[in-house]
Design a protein around this motif. Structure first.
Motif, PDB file in Angstrom:
ATOM      1  N   HIS A   1       0.786  -1.241   0.000  1.00 54.84           N
ATOM      2  CA  HIS A   1       0.000   0.000   0.000  1.00 54.84           C
ATOM      3  C   HIS A   1       0.813   1.284   0.000  1.00 54.84           C
ATOM      4  N   HIS A   2       1.854   1.345   0.819  1.00 57.98           N
ATOM      5  CA  HIS A   2       2.451   2.661   1.026  1.00 57.98           C
ATOM      6  C   HIS A   2       3.956   2.682   0.764  1.00 57.98           C
TER       7      HIS A   2
ATOM      8  N   HIS B   1      -0.274  -1.667   7.981  1.00 57.38           N
ATOM      9  CA  HIS B   1      -0.896  -0.765   7.001  1.00 57.38           C
ATOM     10  C   HIS B   1      -0.021   0.475   6.793  1.00 57.38           C
TER      11      HIS B   1
ATOM     12  N   ILE C   1      -2.774   4.776   9.272  1.00 58.64           N
ATOM     13  CA  ILE C   1      -1.769   5.282   8.346  1.00 58.64           C
ATOM     14  C   ILE C   1      -0.810   6.211   9.089  1.00 58.64           C
TER      15      ILE C   1
ATOM     16  N   HIS D   1      -9.141   8.844   8.178  1.00 54.47           N
ATOM     17  CA  HIS D   1      -8.472   7.868   7.321  1.00 54.47           C
ATOM     18  C   HIS D   1      -6.970   8.024   7.299  1.00 54.47           C
TER      19      HIS D   1
ATOM     20  N   LEU E   1     -10.110  11.514   2.016  1.00 54.27           N
ATOM     21  CA  LEU E   1      -9.237  10.370   2.321  1.00 54.27           C
ATOM     22  C   LEU E   1      -7.772  10.750   2.453  1.00 54.27           C
ATOM     23  N   HIS E   2      -7.250  11.454   1.454  1.00 46.37           N
ATOM     24  CA  HIS E   2      -5.809  11.723   1.466  1.00 46.37           C
ATOM     25  C   HIS E   2      -5.526  13.143   0.993  1.00 46.37           C
TER      26      HIS E   2
ATOM     27  N   GLY F   1      -8.836   7.348  -4.165  1.00 45.96           N
ATOM     28  CA  GLY F   1      -8.240   6.952  -2.896  1.00 45.96           C
ATOM     29  C   GLY F   1      -7.072   7.882  -2.636  1.00 45.96           C
ATOM     30  N   HIS F   2      -5.873   7.390  -2.893  1.00 49.49           N
ATOM     31  CA  HIS F   2      -4.715   8.254  -2.687  1.00 49.49           C
ATOM     32  C   HIS F   2      -4.604   9.296  -3.785  1.00 49.49           C
TER      33      HIS F   2
ATOM     34  N   LYS G   1     -10.342   4.543  -7.667  1.00 44.75           N
ATOM     35  CA  LYS G   1     -10.621   3.133  -7.408  1.00 44.75           C
ATOM     36  C   LYS G   1     -11.466   2.504  -8.507  1.00 44.75           C
TER      37      LYS G   1
ATOM     38  N   HIS H   1      -2.425   1.499  -4.538  1.00 42.79           N
ATOM     39  CA  HIS H   1      -3.028   2.278  -3.465  1.00 42.79           C
ATOM     40  C   HIS H   1      -2.436   3.655  -3.347  1.00 42.79           C
TER      41      HIS H   1
END
Ligand code: K7E
Ligand code: CUA
Length: 672
Positions: A170-171, A219, A280, A366, A416-417, A466-467, A488, A534
């Protein structure tokens, strides 16, 4: 269960939640009207009605909102509101003052982008702004094109890291020196199996994977700014500690752990157990605070419990203070790892210098992303339409954690981001609204909580982002030109390819601040992507210096360089043979070799070429052997020659006109 104080700022918050509810129902009404006209296949017949999440918004409505906003976006595009509103990707010439994102044949992109690959387990390397996929770096997945996981080295690395065949990356986080990307390493988490991997950016190859002890799911994952002294990993799922069968029926005993990892040795240095969970993570820019969002302060195990309260918290870890506590022996050891008690009740959290500060934030936040100047940590509300702005300096001075929140603008539905440019703006993805909102960070601090004054513009994206990430925005030097939104859903944006749709990565130019609907943001292109990246991180090409061929010195002492002269076969004992073989255009160092049925074959192959881009493969049919060797690289593989017969070893990379003839013959003699 910990009962945390929810009295602070209750008033502001209740208001926020109420207005969110009103907003949502108005929004719903609009959407229903629209959906009546443009109903997709049975969106309403879905039977997965999930429980009420506390905002009067069931999962079905959640999805529907996204779907309809998507439709809204396309309609707006067709109605000619300008290409910034979506529609199709347009030739760059129509964008006027937007620089060309089309990179002509033979020319290079200005930036590298590293995309996490989601449950493909890999990392993808993109060129920005062309958005061309340059390569893929297998990380948690065995991968045939690069032979990753097939040779002994990478195979054993995957085996030692838990022997899973996949991961959920994910990151991605790039190593830094003085807060700037230094081009050495990229770190990435595996949400599925609680792991952290390191990619060596000299070779664009995964060189270490750590299966983090005591945690099930990692995560959040990031390096410590400014000098990569730690890599941090957030355990998301609460489990018994250790998770060995104890306490399974007593969720109040489950915990989430925050882990600090040594970036060189890739060992866990220490862990901190917390109340609630962890999601996160992002580091401040001075090496003191690590901020972590969390959505389950309720310590619930079911969705209704996890979303019960109006508040969760952001946890701020005082890293030097924790290191001091560890050095002073204030921990219990679990599976060989020092675990420090950072729960709300912990004595280490009492007094003036708590190890972990719990900052109350609205309902199920989030994410947290620190601004490039290191002043603020921005926490996206997810189920709240606000983002909360944490003043990082106040974390060390303000006794009341609630008062470290110095701004709380209302930005839209499902934030979200957030990412940043070089001019003090935040760009936040709005999952439910399917938009990106641009806003002025200082203005948001000055304006009252819950106000929309700081908003500079919004742009539709397709669909449900999302991101969101702008170039170099996680470092101290954002470039402020390009931004990508990782959507997404792609729905109708591409030719249909069956029921599993691609995602849609969209490129937005953010270099022009304008007083218009979008605040100057211009959508310039759409890119279908294989599921399911992601997050991304982008860096100027000059900050990386990838090798063109291998330097054999880099594996000296680990693997033997095999020249044409020392190609050969040697029997080690009755059931083991060693085969050493060079490879070059268009021949292997051995034209043939003979082993006995049942022998263990220890094969080492070197690509002795020095010309860049001449790769040779080693494929052995019916033995599942598949190596890929770049120039000057050496790989080893061990296998058993089970069945008597003739096996044609061939080269998989098209290396020359005589590539098809590049073969060797393994003869397996029957054992008498
Ligand atoms: Cu927002 Cu795993 Cu970063 Cu996905 S997480 S969106
Ligand atoms: Cu070597 Cu094809």
């Amino acid at each position: 269960m910990s009962s945390h104080d929810t009295s602070e700022g209750e008033e502001t918050d209740t208001k926020t939640e109420r207005s969110a509810e009103t907003l949502l129902s108005e929004h719903e009404a609009q959407l229903n009207a629209l959906i009546a006209d443009v109903q997709g296949p049975d969106a309403d017949s879905v039977e997965t009605q999930l429980p009420n999440l506390g905002l009067g918004l069931g999962r079905r409505d959640f999805m529907k909102a996204g779907a309809a906003v998507g439709v809204l976006g396309s309609v707006a595009g067709c109605a000619g509101q300008g290409d910034s509103q979506g529609g199709t990707a347009t030739p760059s010439s129509s964008h006027g003052d937007v620089p060309d994102h089309f990179v002509p044949p033979g020319e290079h992109d200005k930036y590298y982008g590293f995309w996490s690959g989601g449950h493909s387990g890999e990392v993808r390397v993109m060129g920005i702004p062309s958005m061309r996929e340059l390569t893929r770096i297998p990380v948690f997945n065995r991968e045939c094109a690069k032979g990753y996981g097939f040779d002994d080295g990478t195979g054993e690395m995957l085996k030692d890291a838990g022997d899973y065949t996949w991961g959920d990356s994910h990151h991605p986080s790039l190593s830094e020196t003085d807060g700037k990307y230094d081009g050495e390493y990229l770190f990435v988490n595996d949400k599925a199996n609680g792991r952290v991997a390191r990619v060596n950016l000299k070779y664009f190859e995964t060189d270490a994977i750590l299966d983090v002890p005591n945690v099930q799911s990692v995560h959040g994952c990031c390096i410590q700014s400014p000098n990569t002294e730690y890599v941090f990993a957030n355990g998301e799922f609460r489990t018994p500690l250790p998770n060995d069968g104890r306490d399974v029926d007593d969720p109040s005993k489950y915990v989430s752990l925050f882990s600090a990892i040594d970036p060189e040795s890739m060992d866990v240095l220490w862990q901190v157990k917390v109340s609630g969970n962890l999601d996160i993570a992002d580091s401040d820019k001075d090496g003191r605070w690590l901020l972590s969002s969390s959505y389950n302060d309720e310590e619930g195990v079911e969705i209704e419990e996890m979303t019960r309260d109006d508040r969760d918290s952001v946890k701020a870890f005082d890293v030097p203070a924790i290191q001091k506590a560890v050095d002073a022996g204030k921990y219990e050891e679990v599976n060989g790892v020092p675990v420090v008690d950072g729960t709300r009740e912990s004595s280490l959290n009492k007094g003036d210098n708590p190890l972990v500060r719990y900052i109350p934030t609205p309902k199920s936040p989030h994410c947290v992303e620190v601004t490039p100047d290191g002043k603020y940590g921005i926490v996206a509300g997810k189920l709240s339409p606000t983002v909360s702005i944490i003043d990082i300096e106040k974390l060390g001075t303000e006794p009341d954690p609630a008062k470290t929140i110095v701004g709380q603008p209302k930005l839209g539905l499902g934030p979200l981001h957030t990412t940043y440019d070089d001019r003090g703006h935040g760009y936040t993805s709005l999952f439910i609204d399917s938009q990106v909102v641009k806003w002025d960070i200082e203005k948001a601090v000055e304006s009252p909580k819950g106000s929309e004054e700081a908003i500079l513009g919004k742009i539709d994206v397709h669909y449900n982002p999302g991101h969101i990430q702008a170039v170099q925005a996680m470092s101290v030097e954002p470039t402020g030109d390009w931004l990508v939104v990782l959507n997404k859903l792609s729905k109708d944006r591409f030719l249909p390819v069956g029921p599993i749709h691609p995602d849609n990565d969209q490129l937005i130019y953010i270099g022009n601040d304008k007083d218009n609907e979008t605040g100057g943001m211009e959508l310039v292109s759409d890119h279908p992507v294989y599921p399911e990246p992601h997050d991304a991180i982008m860096v100027h090409k000059d900050k990386l210096d990838p090798a063109k061929i291998w330097d054999a010195k880099d594996y000296e002492g680990e693997r033997e360089y095999i020249s044409e002269k020392n190609s050969g076969i040697e029997r080690l004992d009755d059931s083991t043979v060693e085969v050493n073989m060079s490879s070059k255009r268009s021949e292997f160092g051995l034209r043939e070799f003979t082993v006995k049925e049942g022998d263990e074959v220890q094969m080492t192959v070197t690509n002795i070429e020095k010309s860049p881009d001449i790769i040779h493969g080693v494929a052995i049919p019916e033995h599942d052997i598949n190596l890929a060797l770049a120039p000057q690289d050496t790989r080893e593989v061990t296998f058993t020659a089970d069945d008597p017969g003739v096996y044609w070893i061939y080269c998989t990379y098209f290396c020359s006109a005589l590539h098809l003839e590049m073969r060797s013959r393994m003869i397996v003699e029957p054992r008498d």
